[in-house]
Design a protein around this motif. Structure first.
Motif, short mmCIF file in Angstrom:
data_model
loop_
_atom_site.label_atom_id
_atom_site.label_comp_id
_atom_site.label_asym_id
_atom_site.label_seq_id
_atom_site.Cartn_x
_atom_site.Cartn_y
_atom_site.Cartn_z
N ASP A 1 39.78 36.76 43.42
CA ASP A 1 39.96 35.70 44.42
C ASP A 1 41.16 36.09 45.29
O ASP A 1 42.29 36.13 44.82
CB ASP A 1 40.20 34.35 43.76
N SER A 2 40.89 36.41 46.54
CA SER A 2 41.95 36.91 47.43
C SER A 2 43.05 35.88 47.67
O SER A 2 44.17 36.24 48.04
CB SER A 2 41.34 37.33 48.77
N LYS A 3 42.75 34.61 47.46
CA LYS A 3 43.75 33.57 47.69
C LYS A 3 44.89 33.63 46.67
O LYS A 3 45.97 33.07 46.92
CB LYS A 3 43.10 32.19 47.63
N ASP A 4 44.66 34.30 45.55
CA ASP A 4 45.68 34.36 44.50
C ASP A 4 46.69 35.48 44.72
O ASP A 4 47.60 35.65 43.90
CB ASP A 4 45.01 34.56 43.13
N TYR A 5 46.53 36.25 45.79
CA TYR A 5 47.38 37.42 45.99
C TYR A 5 48.03 37.40 47.36
O TYR A 5 47.48 36.85 48.32
CB TYR A 5 46.56 38.72 45.86
N THR A 6 49.19 38.03 47.41
CA THR A 6 49.82 38.27 48.70
C THR A 6 49.21 39.53 49.32
O THR A 6 48.39 40.21 48.70
CB THR A 6 51.34 38.46 48.53
N LYS A 7 49.62 39.84 50.52
CA LYS A 7 49.07 41.01 51.21
C LYS A 7 49.38 42.29 50.45
O LYS A 7 48.51 43.16 50.29
CB LYS A 7 49.63 41.08 52.63
N GLN A 8 50.60 42.43 49.97
CA GLN A 8 50.99 43.63 49.22
C GLN A 8 50.26 43.71 47.88
O GLN A 8 49.84 44.79 47.45
CB GLN A 8 52.50 43.63 48.99
N GLU A 9 50.08 42.56 47.24
CA GLU A 9 49.37 42.54 45.97
C GLU A 9 47.90 42.90 46.15
O GLU A 9 47.31 43.58 45.30
CB GLU A 9 49.50 41.16 45.33
N ARG A 10 47.32 42.47 47.26
CA ARG A 10 45.92 42.84 47.53
C ARG A 10 45.77 44.34 47.72
O ARG A 10 44.80 44.94 47.27
CB ARG A 10 45.40 42.08 48.76
N LYS A 11 46.74 44.95 48.40
CA LYS A 11 46.70 46.40 48.58
C LYS A 11 46.76 47.12 47.23
O LYS A 11 46.03 48.09 46.99
CB LYS A 11 47.86 46.85 49.47
N THR A 12 47.62 46.64 46.36
CA THR A 12 47.73 47.24 45.02
C THR A 12 46.44 47.06 44.24
O THR A 12 45.95 47.99 43.58
CB THR A 12 48.90 46.61 44.26
N PHE A 13 45.88 45.87 44.32
CA PHE A 13 44.63 45.56 43.61
C PHE A 13 43.50 46.47 44.08
O PHE A 13 42.77 47.07 43.27
CB PHE A 13 44.29 44.09 43.85
N VAL A 14 43.36 46.60 45.39
CA VAL A 14 42.29 47.43 45.96
C VAL A 14 42.52 48.90 45.63
O VAL A 14 41.56 49.65 45.37
CB VAL A 14 42.21 47.21 47.48
N ALA A 15 43.77 49.34 45.63
CA ALA A 15 44.07 50.75 45.36
C ALA A 15 43.62 51.15 43.96
O ALA A 15 43.05 52.24 43.76
CB ALA A 15 45.56 51.00 45.53
N TYR A 16 43.86 50.30 42.98
CA TYR A 16 43.46 50.62 41.61
C TYR A 16 41.94 50.65 41.47
O TYR A 16 41.39 51.53 40.80
CB TYR A 16 44.06 49.61 40.63
N HIS A 17 41.27 49.71 42.10
CA HIS A 17 39.81 49.69 42.00
C HIS A 17 39.18 50.81 42.82
O HIS A 17 38.07 51.26 42.49
CB HIS A 17 39.27 48.33 42.44
N ALA A 18 39.86 51.27 43.85
CA ALA A 18 39.35 52.41 44.61
C ALA A 18 39.34 53.67 43.74
O ALA A 18 38.43 54.49 43.83
CB ALA A 18 40.20 52.63 45.85
N LYS A 19 40.36 53.81 42.89
CA LYS A 19 40.40 54.96 41.98
C LYS A 19 39.24 54.92 40.99
O LYS A 19 38.61 55.95 40.72
CB LYS A 19 41.74 54.98 41.23
N SER A 20 38.97 53.75 40.44
CA SER A 20 37.85 53.64 39.50
C SER A 20 36.52 53.89 40.21
O SER A 20 35.59 54.47 39.62
CB SER A 20 37.84 52.26 38.85
N LYS A 21 36.42 53.49 41.46
CA LYS A 21 35.19 53.72 42.22
C LYS A 21 34.96 55.20 42.45
O LYS A 21 33.82 55.70 42.34
CB LYS A 21 35.26 52.97 43.55
N ILE A 22 36.02 55.93 42.77
CA ILE A 22 35.91 57.38 42.96
C ILE A 22 35.47 58.05 41.66
O ILE A 22 34.60 58.93 41.65
CB ILE A 22 37.25 57.96 43.44
N PHE A 23 36.06 57.62 40.55
CA PHE A 23 35.69 58.20 39.25
C PHE A 23 34.21 57.95 38.96
O PHE A 23 33.50 58.86 38.50
CB PHE A 23 36.55 57.58 38.15
#
Length: 247
Positions: free
Chosen positions: A59-81
């Motif tokens: 839920d994007s409402k639970d995160y700040t802009k910086q937290e969303r970037k961190t969240f997406v970055a980790y899931h992007a790594k799993s997606k690449i794998f």
């Protein structure tokens, strides 16, 4: 069923060292896949609860802009794998299945055109057959082993993709939690309330990590044993080839 046939083939030809080595090379890999599928089945309920729990974090409402970037970055790594793993698994499974045919494609084409050509009736997997193979039975036996391509491919990739996705998700949530702790203002009146919320989040993530560890520890152990055994078997084959002068 197919695994039983492969173990039966190993048992019946136990006196033939070369046959045993070739069987174990394939058997160890399939045994790892079997362990992965078995662990997914045994831990189906707790893993399902973890997935449901993880979905609450999207839920994007639970995160700040910086937290969303961190969240997406980790899931992007799993997606690449997952993309790399699925591509590698698909290529490996299909090429292994087609290897007996690709190696004799010229002879097979000549035989189908009525020419006087011969080819070895080699099946893709070392499953024991209870009947003698001829041209007709070979074709149907070969086709009957096609579903195992999907079983082995999805059986291997499903467990690995799920484990990596959950691990990256928990790691991303831990990183976000660390950011929130670093930004915690101890001078405000609701500091204790925020701290309790952070502690509950930490406990929740630790519980999720424990479930992941319990579910995949046996899988990783099986992978370690299987991979080590395969390295030993392949090393033995290389030494044998060098000893008899093959290059």
């Amino acid at each position: 069923y197919h695994m039983i046939l492969e173990y039966l083939d190993l048992f019946l030809f136990i006196d033939n060292l070369e046959h045993v080595i070739m069987n174990l090379t394939e058997n160890m890999a399939f045994s790892q896949i079997f362990v992965r599928m078995l662990m997914l089945r045994l831990h189906n309920a707790p893993l399902g609860e973890i997935i449901v729990e993880a979905m609450k974090d999207f839920d994007s409402k639970d995160y700040t802009k910086q937290e969303r970037k961190t969240f997406v970055a980790y899931h992007a790594k799993s997606k690449i794998f997952m993309k790399l793993l699925m591509s590698n698994t698909a290529l490996t499974a299909t090429s292994y299945y087609a290897k007996p045919l690709l190696g004799q494609m010229g002879e097979i084409i000549a035989y189908s055109n009525g020419a006087n050509a011969s080819f070895i009736l080699m099946l893709p997997y070392r499953f024991y057959t209870f009947y003698e193979l001829n041209a007709k039975s070979y074709f149907w036996t070969y086709v009957s082993q096609l579903p195992f391509v999907f079983v082995s491919g999805f059986g291997q990739s499903a467990a690995d993709c799920l484990m990596v996705t959950l691990v990256y998700h928990v790691s991303g949530q831990m990183a976000i939690l660390a950011m929130r702790i670093a930004q915690l203002d101890t001078e405000t009146s609701d500091c204790s309330k925020q701290l309790r919320r952070l502690v509950r989040s930490h406990i929740r993530l630790l519980a999720m990590g424990q479930v992941i560890q319990d579910a995949f520890s046996a899988t990783l152990l099986g992978h370690l044993i299987g991979a080590t055994s395969l390295v030993c078997i392949l090393g033995y084959q290389i030494l044998v080839c060098l000893a008899i002068g093959e290059r």
